[in-house]
Design an enzyme around this catalytic site. Structure first.
Site, PDB file in Angstrom:
ATOM      1  N   GLY A  76       0.840  -1.198   0.000  1.00 10.66           N
ATOM      2  CA  GLY A  76       0.000   0.000   0.000  1.00 10.66           C
ATOM      3  C   GLY A  76       0.876   1.249   0.000  1.00 10.66           C
ATOM      4  N   ARG A 104      -0.167   5.508  -1.762  1.00 12.33           N
ATOM      5  CA  ARG A 104      -0.857   6.727  -1.296  1.00 12.33           C
ATOM      6  C   ARG A 104      -0.926   6.734   0.232  1.00 12.33           C
ATOM      7  NH1 ARG A 104      -7.341   5.636  -2.342  1.00 12.33           N
ATOM      8  NH2 ARG A 104      -7.653   5.121  -0.155  1.00 12.33           N
ATOM      9  N   VAL A 158      -2.314  -7.863  -1.902  1.00 12.60           N
ATOM     10  CA  VAL A 158      -1.701  -8.555  -0.757  1.00 12.60           C
ATOM     11  C   VAL A 158      -2.557  -9.705  -0.225  1.00 12.60           C
ATOM     12  CG1 VAL A 158      -0.263  -6.600  -0.012  1.00 12.60           C
ATOM     13  CG2 VAL A 158      -2.563  -6.889   0.962  1.00 12.60           C
ATOM     14  N   SER A 212      -3.409  -0.303  14.286  1.00 13.95           N
ATOM     15  CA  SER A 212      -4.235   0.880  14.592  1.00 13.95           C
ATOM     16  C   SER A 212      -4.559   0.832  16.073  1.00 13.95           C
ATOM     17  CB  SER A 212      -5.530   0.844  13.791  1.00 13.95           C
ATOM     18  OG  SER A 212      -6.451   1.781  14.338  1.00 13.95           O
ATOM     19  N   ALA A 257     -10.849  -5.953  14.673  1.00 16.03           N
ATOM     20  CA  ALA A 257     -10.431  -7.361  14.842  1.00 16.03           C
ATOM     21  C   ALA A 257      -9.190  -7.650  13.995  1.00 16.03           C
ATOM     22  CB  ALA A 257     -11.572  -8.296  14.461  1.00 16.03           C
ATOM     23  N   TYR A 268     -12.543  -4.176  11.141  1.00 19.40           N
ATOM     24  CA  TYR A 268     -11.252  -3.474  11.102  1.00 19.40           C
ATOM     25  C   TYR A 268     -10.494  -3.648  12.424  1.00 19.40           C
ATOM     26  CZ  TYR A 268      -8.044   0.513  10.451  1.00 19.40           C
ATOM     27  OH  TYR A 268      -6.935   1.320  10.339  1.00 19.40           O
ATOM     28  N   ASN A 293       1.748  -2.230   5.350  1.00 16.06           N
ATOM     29  CA  ASN A 293       0.933  -1.026   5.558  1.00 16.06           C
ATOM     30  C   ASN A 293      -0.436  -1.098   4.875  1.00 16.06           C
ATOM     31  OD1 ASN A 293       0.532   2.115   5.763  1.00 16.06           O
ATOM     32  ND2 ASN A 293       0.452   1.627   3.573  1.00 16.06           N
ATOM     33  N   LYS A 318      -6.890  -5.546  13.165  1.00 15.74           N
ATOM     34  CA  LYS A 318      -5.727  -4.868  13.755  1.00 15.74           C
ATOM     35  C   LYS A 318      -5.320  -5.513  15.082  1.00 15.74           C
ATOM     36  CE  LYS A 318      -5.217  -1.852  10.436  1.00 15.74           C
ATOM     37  NZ  LYS A 318      -4.054  -1.896   9.555  1.00 15.74           N
TER      38      LYS A 318
HETATM   39  N1  LIG Z   1      -5.427   7.023   8.274  1.00 16.32           N
HETATM   40  C1  LIG Z   1      -5.503   6.730   9.563  1.00 16.32           C
HETATM   41  O1  LIG Z   1      -5.970   7.537  10.397  1.00 16.32           O
HETATM   42  C2  LIG Z   1      -5.009   5.405  10.070  1.00 16.32           C
HETATM   43  C3  LIG Z   1      -5.048   5.185  11.454  1.00 16.32           C
HETATM   44  C4  LIG Z   1      -4.577   3.987  11.943  1.00 16.32           C
HETATM   45  C5  LIG Z   1      -4.081   3.041  11.097  1.00 16.32           C
HETATM   46  N2  LIG Z   1      -4.068   3.262   9.761  1.00 16.32           N
HETATM   47  C6  LIG Z   1      -3.530   2.196   8.922  1.00 16.32           C
HETATM   48  O2  LIG Z   1      -2.490   2.703   8.113  1.00 16.32           O
HETATM   49  C7  LIG Z   1      -2.443   2.003   6.877  1.00 16.32           C
HETATM   50  C8  LIG Z   1      -2.511   2.981   5.713  1.00 16.32           C
HETATM   51  O3  LIG Z   1      -3.697   3.724   5.833  1.00 16.32           O
HETATM   52  P1  LIG Z   1      -4.011   5.027   4.949  1.00 16.32           P
HETATM   53  O4  LIG Z   1      -4.803   5.920   5.794  1.00 16.32           O
HETATM   54  O5  LIG Z   1      -2.768   5.528   4.316  1.00 16.32           O
HETATM   55  O6  LIG Z   1      -4.994   4.370   3.869  1.00 16.32           O
HETATM   56  P2  LIG Z   1      -5.217   4.677   2.312  1.00 16.32           P
HETATM   57  O7  LIG Z   1      -6.583   4.157   2.034  1.00 16.32           O
HETATM   58  O8  LIG Z   1      -4.910   6.087   1.992  1.00 16.32           O
HETATM   59  O9  LIG Z   1      -4.115   3.753   1.627  1.00 16.32           O
HETATM   60  C9  LIG Z   1      -4.181   2.357   1.719  1.00 16.32           C
HETATM   61  C10 LIG Z   1      -3.270   1.759   0.670  1.00 16.32           C
HETATM   62  O10 LIG Z   1      -3.415   0.330   0.748  1.00 16.32           O
HETATM   63  C11 LIG Z   1      -3.527  -0.163  -0.585  1.00 16.32           C
HETATM   64  N3  LIG Z   1      -4.279  -1.412  -0.601  1.00 16.32           N
HETATM   65  C12 LIG Z   1      -5.552  -1.635  -0.224  1.00 16.32           C
HETATM   66  N4  LIG Z   1      -5.894  -2.913  -0.459  1.00 16.32           N
HETATM   67  C13 LIG Z   1      -4.807  -3.517  -1.002  1.00 16.32           C
HETATM   68  C14 LIG Z   1      -4.538  -4.820  -1.471  1.00 16.32           C
HETATM   69  N5  LIG Z   1      -5.458  -5.791  -1.441  1.00 16.32           N
HETATM   70  N6  LIG Z   1      -3.309  -5.072  -1.970  1.00 16.32           N
HETATM   71  C15 LIG Z   1      -2.367  -4.110  -2.035  1.00 16.32           C
HETATM   72  N7  LIG Z   1      -2.558  -2.847  -1.601  1.00 16.32           N
HETATM   73  C16 LIG Z   1      -3.774  -2.561  -1.107  1.00 16.32           C
HETATM   74  C17 LIG Z   1      -4.237   0.925  -1.364  1.00 16.32           C
HETATM   75  O11 LIG Z   1      -3.999   0.764  -2.749  1.00 16.32           O
HETATM   76  C18 LIG Z   1      -3.609   2.176  -0.760  1.00 16.32           C
HETATM   77  O12 LIG Z   1      -2.410   2.483  -1.443  1.00 16.32           O
HETATM   78  C19 LIG Z   1      -3.620   1.026   6.898  1.00 16.32           C
HETATM   79  O13 LIG Z   1      -3.183  -0.242   7.308  1.00 16.32           O
HETATM   80  C20 LIG Z   1      -4.534   1.624   7.945  1.00 16.32           C
HETATM   81  O14 LIG Z   1      -5.354   0.659   8.543  1.00 16.32           O
HETATM   82  C21 LIG Z   1      -4.515   4.425   9.223  1.00 16.32           C
END
Ligand SMILES: NC(=O)c1ccc[n+]([C@@H]2O[C@H](COP(=O)([O-])OP(=O)(O)OC[C@H]3O[C@@H](n4cnc5c(N)ncnc54)[C@H](O)[C@@H]3O)[C@@H](O)[C@H]2O)c1
Length: 244
Positions: free
Chosen positions: A10, A13, A61, A139, A154, A152, A87, A156
């Site tokens: 991921g 972005r 993934v 998370s 569960a 989600y 990620n 994490k």
């Molecule tokens: N944004 C937040 O506040 C926050 C808080 C806690 C944890 N997180 C965690 O951080 C990580 C990134 O989150 P984000 O906010 O940047 O999300 P986002 O939605 O901006 O980016 C997620 C990325 O994961 C990729 N992705 C999704 N499904 C996929 C798959 N099957 N195979 C390959 N790539 C895949 C997407 O293409 C994207 O690039 C995640 O694991 C999320 O759970 C985010």
């Protein structure tokens, strides 16, 4: 960190993009996995010196075959894999009584099984080179729970057990495995929240602001670097104090 080989799932972005750019800035060779990859390097970032160090790969993934083939290709080409950052993650929020089986399965398959798939695929290379760092992105809701996010949270929480068990299995091969659990980070994922939800979150954060993606990437760099070589099996909340 120069010339270290890094995989960021991921990594195209949001938080993953900041992580890919942070490693590229250290002179690493970065492989960024995503479901949709940028059509050109410029579309990803205007700094060509940085983007030249990032290789984009279309990898799902949740699909072990897709992951094994991509990681096999990288190991063959580079001869090593130094760091894996799990990620990639998705949300499909709903209250438990309205949540469909398919929304449960999708989130567990990408967030939790996706991390298992990638760890399994890098472990052979890391074990034979007797070094490696695996950094999972969880998370805080995996620790404190959240209504509307049973799937989600569960997934994490599952990453906590995954991190600690893999850390114990791979420690003798000098492979460190840790979990970073962000709170609220400003990305497209949190862009789906209503203004009311955002205000509620920020009011409850002791530091009274959300995190930038760079603030999460900085902690990933720490876990990948020399300063963290005696740390394994740990969960670090990077959340402005939200889950104290
Ligand atoms: N944004 C937040 O506040 C926050 C808080 C806690 C944890 N997180 C965690 O951080 C990580 C990134 O989150 P984000 O906010 O940047 O999300 P986002 O939605 O901006 O980016 C997620 C990325 O994961 C990729 N992705 C999704 N499904 C996929 C798959 N099957 N195979 C390959 N790539 C895949 C997407 O293409 C994207 O690039 C995640 O694991 C999320 O759970 C985010």
């Amino acid at each position: 960190m120069k010339d270290k080989v890094i995989i960021v799932t991921g990594g195209i972005r949001g938080i993953g993009k900041a992580i890919s750019l942070a490693f590229a800035g250290q002179g690493c060779i970065v492989y960024a996995f995503g479901r949709n990859i940028p059509q050109s390097k410029n579309e990803f970032h205007e700094n060509n010196d940085l983007t030249d160090k990032i290789n984009f790969m279309q990898v799902d993934v949740s699909n072990l075959e897709s992951v094994t083939s991509a990681i096999g290709e990288i190991a063959k080409k580079e001869g090593k894999i130094d760091v894996l950052v799990n990620n990639a993650g998705v949300t499909k929020d709903n209250l438990l009584i309205r949540m469909t089986e398919s929304d449960w399965d999708t989130v567990i398959d990408i967030n939790l099984k996706g991390s298992f798939n990638c760890i399994k695929a890098v472990s052979r290379t890391m074990m034979s080179q007797r070094s490696g760092r695996i950094i999972n992105i969880g998370s805080i809701v995996g620790t404190i729970g959240n209504p509307g996010q049973v799937n989600y949270s569960a997934s994490k929480s599952g990453m906590v057990g995954l991190t600690k068990s893999v850390a114990k299995e791979l420690a003798s091969r000098n492979i460190n495995v840790n979990l970073i659990s962000p709170g609220y980070v400003d990305t497209e994922m949190t862009g789906k929240l209503t203004d009311e939800q955002k205000e509620f979150f920020v009011n409850n954060i002791p530091l009274k602001r959300v995190a930038s993606t760079d603030e999460i990437a900085d902690v990933v760099l720490f876990f990948a670097g020399d300063g963290a070589k005696y740390i394994t099996g740990q969960v670090l909340h990077v959340d402005g104090g939200l889950a104290m």
